[in-house]
Design an enzyme around this catalytic site. Structure first.
Site, PDB file in Angstrom:
ATOM      1  N   GLU A 244     -25.613 -29.907  -0.274  1.00 32.75           N
ATOM      2  CA  GLU A 244     -26.277 -30.288  -1.519  1.00 32.75           C
ATOM      3  C   GLU A 244     -25.400 -31.237  -2.331  1.00 32.75           C
ATOM      4  OE1 GLU A 244     -29.243 -29.775  -1.972  1.00 32.75           O
ATOM      5  OE2 GLU A 244     -29.784 -28.001  -0.820  1.00 32.75           O
ATOM      6  N   GLY A 245     -26.044 -32.144  -3.073  1.00 30.61           N
ATOM      7  CA  GLY A 245     -25.332 -33.197  -3.771  1.00 30.61           C
ATOM      8  C   GLY A 245     -24.858 -32.846  -5.170  1.00 30.61           C
ATOM      9  N   PHE A 246     -24.187 -33.817  -5.761  1.00 32.00           N
ATOM     10  CA  PHE A 246     -23.564 -33.702  -7.079  1.00 32.00           C
ATOM     11  C   PHE A 246     -24.572 -33.327  -8.157  1.00 32.00           C
ATOM     12  CE2 PHE A 246     -21.485 -36.126 -10.736  1.00 32.00           C
ATOM     13  CZ  PHE A 246     -20.495 -35.178 -10.936  1.00 32.00           C
ATOM     14  N   ASN A 247     -25.739 -33.942  -8.129  1.00 31.49           N
ATOM     15  CA  ASN A 247     -26.694 -33.788  -9.225  1.00 31.49           C
ATOM     16  C   ASN A 247     -27.495 -32.497  -9.140  1.00 31.49           C
ATOM     17  OD1 ASN A 247     -26.365 -36.419 -10.729  1.00 31.49           O
ATOM     18  ND2 ASN A 247     -26.632 -37.131  -8.638  1.00 31.49           N
TER      19      ASN A 247
ATOM     20  N   LEU B  63     -31.831 -47.393  -7.543  1.00 28.16           N
ATOM     21  CA  LEU B  63     -32.476 -47.706  -6.269  1.00 28.16           C
ATOM     22  C   LEU B  63     -31.785 -46.909  -5.166  1.00 28.16           C
ATOM     23  CD1 LEU B  63     -34.638 -49.484  -4.975  1.00 28.16           C
ATOM     24  CD2 LEU B  63     -32.915 -51.287  -4.738  1.00 28.16           C
ATOM     25  N   ARG B  64     -32.381 -45.783  -4.807  1.00 30.43           N
ATOM     26  CA  ARG B  64     -31.793 -44.921  -3.775  1.00 30.43           C
ATOM     27  C   ARG B  64     -32.085 -45.489  -2.390  1.00 30.43           C
ATOM     28  NH1 ARG B  64     -30.487 -39.375  -3.284  1.00 30.43           N
ATOM     29  NH2 ARG B  64     -29.377 -39.221  -1.286  1.00 30.43           N
TER      30      ARG B  64
ATOM     31  N   ASP C  39     -22.357 -44.851 -13.540  1.00 28.84           N
ATOM     32  CA  ASP C  39     -23.692 -45.413 -13.307  1.00 28.84           C
ATOM     33  C   ASP C  39     -24.720 -44.749 -14.220  1.00 28.84           C
ATOM     34  OD1 ASP C  39     -22.965 -47.259 -11.413  1.00 28.84           O
ATOM     35  OD2 ASP C  39     -23.733 -46.145  -9.697  1.00 28.84           O
TER      36      ASP C  39
ATOM     37  N   THR D 202     -32.659 -36.558  -7.524  1.00 29.29           N
ATOM     38  CA  THR D 202     -32.024 -35.796  -8.599  1.00 29.29           C
ATOM     39  C   THR D 202     -31.123 -36.701  -9.450  1.00 29.29           C
ATOM     40  OG1 THR D 202     -30.276 -35.118  -7.047  1.00 29.29           O
ATOM     41  CG2 THR D 202     -32.091 -33.582  -7.409  1.00 29.29           C
TER      42      THR D 202
END
Length: 461
Positions: free
Chosen positions: A69-72, A320-321, A401, A418
């Site tokens: 799972e990511g940071f956000n 822009l992912r 960012d 996210t």
């Protein structure tokens, strides 16, 4: 008719009525219905006050999340547990409970060749601001306090986790068509604990031992944890009770999007040094300051009030992912050309000439995007040196960012990202009108009714 089915049908009918309003146009999907059903129904389930014997021991709640799972999303899981902790501390025996923040280590999306193991939360966030909401501490502070409380004079201390809950979903979350808050103990093996960053041990620490490993199937909101803690608590607790929640992302919000959620979210301010770097970048490239942009930013989040007059800097921000979204979400992620055309259209409508790009795209893609937007000034943030990157870490770059995007005149984000959601929240806190914030890229540049991210305005009361 079964009362549970009638209950769900009533929710569905109310939700459909809401979809007919202009405010919710374009965001009514089956996914959003389930989100509405879960959060609204859970709001009607407050803690039940249960008598329990007085416990004078200090309780530490440690937690960790699936390494992939990511940071956000991890920030969102923190909010779930922070809201829970604030309520839990009102109960007899839990008044002296503290949430121990898991350090940031080798996240999946952090690819830079720099040391990114066991980074404390204070590197990215303002801990004093967080503590104005509820009681939290860093992992290294927990180790020191645990050792001091035991009177240990050595340099290292073995930490014994009294209750280690390895959480997992039920195989059938809608048994008989109904979602019910519940937990159930099941068999497990110690091998189910994954190493972090290739380092064995609990969260990459070798000094943590487990007294009792409890594998639990769990579904429901955070308030259900109280019942679980009561059921499996030690019969003879000592001066320190250490609880560990593994796979804490399994736990749902108690109150998603309400005042409790937003207070915890507002308290999650960024590290002041990161804010300084972002502010300098805004000033240099966009002549953007808090005063000129008319954003709300008092010294403490507790002094924030309802506000909708933020104007933002003279630039547009686009998140822009790319990367895994190009394959995992190919049906909703735009091509580079499609995204450029959508950005260009918004710039012309707003009379802006500058655009900030927050993206995980490769350098070659960013170069192509600049060519597609050659009439405009296209900017992205990059660390000035290897030394600065070593200090910032990948998480710090991501935060820069988000800060820069949160101050733009207009923001457009990626569907179901996210990272985008966190920027939405920052802009809500700063006081932007909703139409300048809750915008989503379409797959195709000409699409009008493509799927959009949900709109959840900030709540103060």
């Amino acid at each position: 008719m079964n009362t549970s089915y009638l209950y769900a049908f009533t929710f569905f009918y109310i939700w459909l009525l809401g979809c007919g309003t202009a405010e919710h146009a374009g965001v009514c999907t089956i996914r959003n219905f389930f989100q509405y059903y879960f959060t609204t129904s859970l709001e009607s389930k407050p803690f039940e006050v249960v008598d329990s014997p007085t416990q004078e021991s200090k309780i530490y709640i440690l937690y960790d999340i699936n390494p992939s799972e990511g940071f956000n999303l991890r920030r969102d899981v923190y909010i779930r547990l922070a809201v829970f902790l604030r309520s839990l501390r009102r109960y007899q025996g839990y008044e002296n409970t503290v949430l121990v923040l898991p350090p940031w280590s080798a996240l999946y999306h952090w690819r830079s060749a720099t040391d990114q193991m066991h980074i404390p939360w204070s590197h990215f966030f303002d801990l004093e601001s967080m503590r104005r909401y509820t009681e939290v501490m860093e992992m290294y502070q927990f180790f020191q306090e645990y050792k001091d409380n035991r009177g240990n004079k050595t340099t290292t201390t073995k930490v014994q986790v009294d209750e280690f809950y390895r959480l997992m979903h039920f195989d059938d979350m809608f048994e008989n068509g109904v979602f019910i808050d519940k937990f159930e103990r099941t068999a497990c093996q110690r091998s189910s604990i994954a190493p972090v960053g290739g380092v064995p041990g609990i969260m990459g620490y070798r000094n943590i031992t487990i007294d009792e490993l409890l594998c639990m199937r769990f579904q429901g909101s955070a308030s259900l944890l109280y019942s679980m803690f009561e059921k499996f608590k030690p019969k003879h607790p000592g001066p320190q009770r250490v609880i560990m929640l593994y796979h804490a992302e399994t736990i749902l919000h108690d109150f998603w999007g309400n005042v409790d959620y937003w207070e915890a979210r507002r308290s999650l301010r960024f590290n002041g040094k990161l804010v300084e770097v972002a502010n300098q970048f805004r000033a240099d490239y966009f002549n953007s300051t808090n005063e000129v942009d008319r954003v709300q930013r008092p010294a403490s989040w507790t002094d924030e009030k309802p506000y909708r007059k933020a104007r933002g800097g003279e630039y547009l921000c686009a998140h822009l992912r790319r990367a895994d979204f190009l394959h995992g979400r190919e049906k909703t992620t735009p091509t580079l050309r499609s995204a450029a055309l959508q950005i260009k259209r918004r710039l012309l409508e707003l009379g802006l000439r500058k655009v900030f790009i927050a993206s995980d795209c490769h350098r070659s893609e960013f170069h192509d995007l600049k060519i597609l937007l050659k009439r405009f000034k296209v900017v992205r943030y990059s660390p000035e040196s290897k030394q600065q990157l070593d200090w910032l870490k990948d998480g710090g770059v991501a935060i820069l960012d988000q800060i820069i995007c949160s101050h733009a005149r207009y923001f457009i984000g990626t569907y179901e990202s996210t990272f985008t959601y966190r920027i939405y929240e920052e802009r809500e806190i700063l006081g932007f009108p909703k139409d300048l914030t809750f915008n989503t890229f379409c797959k195709d540049e000409e699409a009008v009714d493509c799927e959009k991210n949900s709109v959840w305005p900030i709540q103060y009361d």
